[in-house]
Scaffold this active site. Structure first.
Site, PDB file in Angstrom:
ATOM      1  N   LYS A   1      -1.312  10.295  10.051  1.00 34.77           N
ATOM      2  CA  LYS A   1      -0.666  11.615   9.477  1.00 34.77           C
ATOM      3  C   LYS A   1       0.162  12.546   9.961  1.00 34.77           C
ATOM      4  O   LYS A   1       1.825  12.614  10.318  1.00 34.77           O
ATOM      5  CB  LYS A   1      -1.661  12.204   8.684  1.00 34.77           C
ATOM      6  CG  LYS A   1      -0.718  13.747   7.567  1.00 34.77           C
ATOM      7  CD  LYS A   1      -1.608  13.970   6.523  1.00 34.77           C
ATOM      8  CE  LYS A   1      -2.149  15.456   7.951  1.00 34.77           C
ATOM      9  NZ  LYS A   1      -3.491  16.409   6.665  1.00 34.77           N
TER      10      LYS A   1
ATOM     11  N   ASP B   1       0.058  14.762   2.814  1.00 35.97           N
ATOM     12  CA  ASP B   1      -1.245  15.248   2.578  1.00 35.97           C
ATOM     13  C   ASP B   1      -1.676  15.442   1.605  1.00 35.97           C
ATOM     14  O   ASP B   1      -1.390  14.513   0.711  1.00 35.97           O
ATOM     15  CB  ASP B   1      -0.803  16.369   3.550  1.00 35.97           C
ATOM     16  CG  ASP B   1       0.457  17.345   3.307  1.00 35.97           C
ATOM     17  OD1 ASP B   1       0.605  16.723   1.863  1.00 35.97           O
ATOM     18  OD2 ASP B   1       0.567  18.554   2.875  1.00 35.97           O
TER      19      ASP B   1
END
Length: 217
Positions: free
Chosen positions: A127, A145
């Site tokens: 991420k 997220d």
């Protein structure tokens, strides 16, 4: 969290992206940074913390530290003191020091611009790497997220049971000409409108296109 009953079709997703684009043509991330190195640090620090909290902690730090070598010179104790207001600060400080030393030793102080190289750095997961690739190098990388996971499933834009499957759904279903900004549009929509507990459906710009069954009045 309720999920969408189905993955939206191409034309509906394009219509949603067009509305996001019209409302915010150039969406920006909310983590303060001065260059790609401080962006890496800020994103690494943001795990399980708010952008507001990270910005508060790094405001003074980034005034004196903006390169890996300066971070190494600052030292672990001083860094820890700077970021002690954010969650998991001790482990994050150790990771930042380690990644900074690696950048100095192995990359001549330059942040690499491949996902694999970024992910090899301590405290930098997929991420984080995708955020940096997207924000700094303008690659259509999708950092999923909690906000994107929620919005993707609720709306039907990107349906999936895992973070990885939602990431693939974003890449597969959002038209290519919207891929660059999709990450920020979805995050900001989730942060300010499609909230976890009280989604603001009444004022939502995509209410009529969204598959969410439990819309609030």
């Amino acid at each position: 969290m309720s999920t969408a009953t189905k993955q939206l079709d191409y034309h509906t997703i394009r219509a949603i992206m067009e509305r996001f684009q019209e409302a915010d043509p150039e969406p920006k991330g909310e983590l303060d940074h001065t260059n790609v190195y401080t962006l890496v640090v800020a994103v690494a620090l943001s795990a399980q913390s708010t952008d507001v909290g990270v910005n508060k902690a790094t405001r003074a730090l980034f005034q004196i530290v903006d390169t890996p070598q300066k971070m190494v010179d600052l030292g672990l104790e001083a860094l820890t003191d700077h970021i002690k207001t954010i969650g998991l600060f001790r482990q994050k400080a150790k990771n930042v020091m380690k990644l900074s030393q690696i950048l100095v030793d192995d990359y001549d102080g330059i942040v690499p611009n491949s996902r694999a190289a970024l992910q090899s750095l301590p405290g930098v997961g997929r991420k984080t790497a995708n955020v940096v690739l997207n924000m700094w190098w303008q690659q259509p990388a999708q950092a999923v997220d909690t906000h994107i996971y929620r919005v993707g499933n609720r709306t039907g834009i990107a349906v999936g049971k895992t973070v990885e499957s939602v990431e693939r759904a974003v890449e597969d279903n959002i038209p290519a000409d919207f891929q660059l900004h999709a990450h920020h549009w979805l995050i900001l929509h989730g942060r300010y409108h499609c909230k976890a507990r009280k989604p603001q459906c009444r004022t939502c710009i995509i209410r009529d296109l969204c598959e969410y069954k439990d819309k609030t009045e």
